[in-house]
Design an enzyme around this catalytic site. Structure first.
Site, short mmCIF file in Angstrom:
data_model
loop_
_atom_site.label_atom_id
_atom_site.label_comp_id
_atom_site.label_asym_id
_atom_site.label_seq_id
_atom_site.Cartn_x
_atom_site.Cartn_y
_atom_site.Cartn_z
N GLU A 170 0.85 -1.20 0.00
CA GLU A 170 0.00 0.00 0.00
C GLU A 170 0.88 1.25 0.00
OE1 GLU A 170 -3.29 0.37 -0.51
OE2 GLU A 170 -2.41 2.35 -0.70
N LYS A 225 8.30 -1.57 -2.45
CA LYS A 225 7.64 -0.81 -1.38
C LYS A 225 8.69 -0.20 -0.44
CE LYS A 225 4.99 0.89 1.62
NZ LYS A 225 4.23 2.10 1.43
N CYS A 281 6.23 4.51 9.31
CA CYS A 281 6.86 3.66 8.30
C CYS A 281 8.24 4.06 7.81
CB CYS A 281 5.92 3.53 7.12
SG CYS A 281 4.44 2.62 7.60
P1 NAD Z 1 -1.96 -0.32 12.64
O1 NAD Z 1 -1.16 -0.62 13.84
O2 NAD Z 1 -2.74 0.96 12.58
O3 NAD Z 1 -3.01 -1.51 12.39
C1 NAD Z 1 -2.69 -2.85 12.44
C2 NAD Z 1 -3.82 -3.60 13.13
O4 NAD Z 1 -3.59 -5.01 13.02
C3 NAD Z 1 -3.96 -3.31 14.62
O5 NAD Z 1 -5.24 -2.78 14.88
C4 NAD Z 1 -3.75 -4.69 15.29
O6 NAD Z 1 -4.56 -4.89 16.43
C5 NAD Z 1 -4.14 -5.63 14.18
N1 NAD Z 1 -3.59 -6.97 14.32
C6 NAD Z 1 -2.31 -7.35 14.60
N2 NAD Z 1 -2.20 -8.69 14.61
C7 NAD Z 1 -3.43 -9.18 14.34
C8 NAD Z 1 -3.94 -10.51 14.20
N3 NAD Z 1 -3.16 -11.56 14.33
N4 NAD Z 1 -5.25 -10.67 13.93
C9 NAD Z 1 -6.06 -9.59 13.79
N5 NAD Z 1 -5.63 -8.32 13.89
C10 NAD Z 1 -4.33 -8.11 14.16
O7 NAD Z 1 -0.96 -0.42 11.41
P2 NAD Z 1 -1.10 0.32 9.99
O8 NAD Z 1 -0.60 1.71 10.09
O9 NAD Z 1 -2.46 0.08 9.45
O10 NAD Z 1 -0.01 -0.48 9.15
C11 NAD Z 1 -0.25 -1.81 8.75
C12 NAD Z 1 0.81 -2.20 7.74
O11 NAD Z 1 0.70 -1.37 6.57
C13 NAD Z 1 2.25 -2.03 8.21
O12 NAD Z 1 3.03 -3.05 7.67
C14 NAD Z 1 2.67 -0.71 7.60
O13 NAD Z 1 4.07 -0.66 7.36
C15 NAD Z 1 1.93 -0.72 6.29
N6 NAD Z 1 1.62 0.62 5.75
C16 NAD Z 1 1.16 1.59 6.56
C17 NAD Z 1 0.81 2.82 6.03
C18 NAD Z 1 0.30 3.94 6.90
O14 NAD Z 1 0.13 5.03 6.40
N7 NAD Z 1 0.04 3.73 8.18
C19 NAD Z 1 0.89 3.04 4.65
C20 NAD Z 1 1.35 2.00 3.84
C21 NAD Z 1 1.70 0.79 4.40
C1 UGA Z 2 4.53 7.65 3.74
C2 UGA Z 2 4.55 7.58 2.20
O1 UGA Z 2 4.37 8.92 1.69
C3 UGA Z 2 3.46 6.66 1.66
O2 UGA Z 2 3.57 6.56 0.24
C4 UGA Z 2 3.62 5.28 2.30
O3 UGA Z 2 2.57 4.44 1.88
C5 UGA Z 2 3.58 5.41 3.80
O4 UGA Z 2 4.64 6.31 4.24
C6 UGA Z 2 3.82 4.13 4.52
O5 UGA Z 2 4.37 3.20 3.97
O6 UGA Z 2 3.45 4.14 5.70
P1 UGA Z 2 3.08 8.90 5.56
O7 UGA Z 2 4.15 8.47 6.48
O8 UGA Z 2 1.67 8.63 5.94
O9 UGA Z 2 3.29 8.22 4.12
O10 UGA Z 2 3.17 10.47 5.30
P2 UGA Z 2 4.15 11.39 4.42
O11 UGA Z 2 3.34 12.42 3.77
O12 UGA Z 2 5.04 10.59 3.56
O13 UGA Z 2 5.02 12.10 5.54
C7 UGA Z 2 5.98 11.41 6.30
C8 UGA Z 2 6.77 12.39 7.12
O14 UGA Z 2 7.60 13.19 6.28
C9 UGA Z 2 5.91 13.37 7.91
O15 UGA Z 2 6.47 13.58 9.18
C10 UGA Z 2 5.96 14.63 7.08
O16 UGA Z 2 5.74 15.80 7.82
C11 UGA Z 2 7.37 14.57 6.54
N1 UGA Z 2 7.55 15.33 5.30
C12 UGA Z 2 6.87 14.97 4.18
C13 UGA Z 2 8.44 16.39 5.27
O17 UGA Z 2 9.08 16.72 6.29
N2 UGA Z 2 8.62 17.08 4.10
C14 UGA Z 2 7.96 16.74 2.96
O18 UGA Z 2 8.18 17.42 1.92
C15 UGA Z 2 7.06 15.67 3.01
#
Ligand code: NAD
Ligand code: UGA
Length: 474
Positions: A170, A225, A281
């Site tokens: 994602e 990713k 992340c």
């Molecule tokens: P999160 O902590 O918000 O959510 C994960 C959820 O999974 C939690 O609510 C937890 O209770 C649940 N969980 C864990 N083990 C479980 C199990 N065995 N059965 C059922 N539920 C279970 O995490 P997130 O931010 O949604 O991130 C999830 C993944 O996506 C991570 O690998 C992260 O790196 C990736 N990711 C996150 C973002 C982002 O913006 N947060 C963007 C892209 C990718």
């Molecule tokens: C980031 C990536 O942008 C997503 O594509 C990815 O899916 C995600 O991580 C993930 O894998 O979790 P996110 O962390 O939600 O998304 O937010 P960003 O907008 O990337 O910002 C990350 C950090 O960088 C923040 O603290 C933001 O303030 C900072 N940032 C961002 C800067 O300091 N300068 C910039 O120009 C942009």
């Protein structure tokens, strides 16, 4: 045989699982989507009648959830039922950096992913497509396949079950998740089972143009990713390193940003200097890349990416140091207003927020912080400032902090304002009014370069904005 997907299960109702499945459900009314989580409180919150109680704040998310919930979008803690009836299962659980054991501090902790795979192995019944949605180290699909292949019988021991494993990372960014999900730059699907890939691609093609759906082998997908996040974070460390040079030389970071961003090979996005990147992340994924590179004995590669993290940590600590220096080298018992605690605007997420490090540094220096964030829960701030077990004592002994109810409340009686998150409501602060409430000389430190600094200067503030020489009124 072509796969027809009628029921989807998503394990993990977090920042990715919730919004992603809400978008899926809105575009695929004929697919029943169940989001399942072990965290009962989180599931209850998703079921709330009041969207303000949803566990995640994300613009436009409320209407999408309310539009589909209890029609074709369901939230539950019943893992067995959701898994057993699903044709396709997304693993969307957390994968934080390991805190102990082998690879501590670098490798991703895959215990939740493994637990999910074991639950799928146990409860699924027929052919199931398992999709890695979580961000995972390269080769994790191999582990998942091994766990799944250990269980080829269904619950009743009658039919044989089978699995296809795909990687579908994602790329959404928080605060902009719905827009990113609705209009992705690309959708990446890695795998070797063409029918499974087609089934997932078919779902996305309900709203994503086909030419944006990229199909690769599974390892390329997993590595892309990590690489995308590493490149994005690297841009921020690069511009942050230059921000320090601007402050020392009289160059202006925003002018430099514009000048380099107009080079189409560089591009204008993701070049804003700030207090250091946060979020759940960037750091975790780069550390993962560092670990992976070392594992393959590519130390130069590991060191290169480690440098991105090192600059980020340095940026956070240099900001706390310079605040102390400008306040006559002493913040003990001074009130400092902290504007913004989330790691970026438009989210209630504080994971790895630079605000945490900067607040902790100032607390160690003895400051009294008054913290205001429009969306972060008070209990979250409390956890973040006290969770570091080693620091509880230090924080309590030296500084103190409180939650403020507004910008005015935070600023009242303070010596300085530090803006850490670029919330819209901070862009139009009435500096003339605010300065009346503050002790003089009054400082504003804008770590996002987003305030109307001319008004702040005119109102009588000393102003420091990131990537610029400081301006002294007195
Ligand atoms: P999160 O902590 O918000 O959510 C994960 C959820 O999974 C939690 O609510 C937890 O209770 C649940 N969980 C864990 N083990 C479980 C199990 N065995 N059965 C059922 N539920 C279970 O995490 P997130 O931010 O949604 O991130 C999830 C993944 O996506 C991570 O690998 C992260 O790196 C990736 N990711 C996150 C973002 C982002 O913006 N947060 C963007 C892209 C990718
Ligand atoms: C980031 C990536 O942008 C997503 O594509 C990815 O899916 C995600 O991580 C993930 O894998 O979790 P996110 O962390 O939600 O998304 O937010 P960003 O907008 O990337 O910002 C990350 C950090 O960088 C923040 O603290 C933001 O303030 C900072 N940032 C961002 C800067 O300091 N300068 C910039 O120009 C942009």
């Amino acid at each position: 045989m072509n796969f027809s997907i009628k029921k989807i299960c998503c394990i993990g109702a977090g920042y990715v699982g919730g919004p992603t499945m809400a978008v899926f459900a809105n575009h695929c009314p004929n697919i029943k989507i169940t989001v399942v989580d072990i965290n009962q409180k989180r599931i209850q919150a998703w079921k709330s009648n009041d969207p303000a109680e949803f566990p995640i704040f994300e613009p436009q998310l409320d209407e999408l959830v309310l539009n589909c919930r209890d029609k074709n979008l369901f939230f539950t803690t019943n893992l067995e039922k959701s898994i057993s009836e699903a044709d396709m299962i997304f693993i969307s659980v957390n994968t934080p950096t390991k805190t102990k054991g082998v690879g501590a501090g670098k490798a991703s902790d895959l215990k939740w992913v493994e637990a999910s795979a074991r639950q799928i192995a146990k409860f699924s019944n027929s052919h199931t497509i398992v999709v890695e949605k979580s961000t995972l180290p390269v080769k994790t699909a191999e582990t998942i396949k091994k766990i799944l292949s250990g269980s080829q019988e269904n619950n009743s021991g009658k039919t044989e079950k089978s699995f296809s494993v795909l990687s579908n990372p994602e790329f959404l960014s928080e605060g902009n998740a719905i827009n990113d999900l609705e209009n992705p730059d690309r959708v990446l699907i890695g795998g070797d089972d063409e029918k499974a890939i087609d089934a997932l691609s078919e779902i996305y093609s309900n709203w994503v143009p086909k030419n944006k759906i990229l199909k690769t082998n599974i390892w390329s997908s997993e590595l892309s990713k990590l690489t995308a996040n590493a490149f994005l974070a690297q841009r921020i460390s690069s511009i942050n390193s230059i921000s320090a040079l601007c402050e020392s030389t009289g160059a202006d970071i925003n002018q430099v940003k514009k000048a380099i961003g107009m080079d189409t090979r560089i591009g204008e996005k993701f070049l804003s200097a700030g207090p250091g990147f946060g979020g759940s992340c960037f750091q975790k994924d780069i550390l993962n890349l560092v670990y992976l590179s070392s594992f393959y004995q590519l130390e130069e590669v590991a060191n290169y990416w480690q440098g991105v993290i090192d600059i980020n940590n340095w940026q956070k600590s240099r900001i706390s140091r310079l605040v102390v220096n400008y306040l006559f080298g002493n913040v003990s018992e001074k009130k400092i207003a902290i504007l913004g605690f989330a790691f970026k605007a438009n989210t209630n997420d504080t994971r790895q927020s630079p605000s945490i490090n900067i607040c902790r540094d100032l607390l160690e220096e003895g400051a009294h912080l008054s913290i205001f964030d429009p969306k972060v829960e008070n209990s979250k701030i409390k956890d973040d400032l006290q969770n570091d077990l080693n620091k509880i004592e230090v924080v309590q002994e030296n500084g103190s902090w409180e939650i403020a109810s507004s910008v005015l409340d935070a600023a009242n009686g303070s010596d300085a304002i530090i803006l850490l998150t670029e919330w819209d409501q901070f862009l139009n602060i009435e500096w003339n009014e605010l300065i009346k409430l503050m002790r003089k000389p009054a400082w504003v430190f804008d770590t996002r370069s987003c305030i109307d600094f001319k008004s702040a200067r005119k109102a009588g503030f000393n102003v420091w904005t990131i990537g610029n020489a400081p301006f002294f009124n007195e």
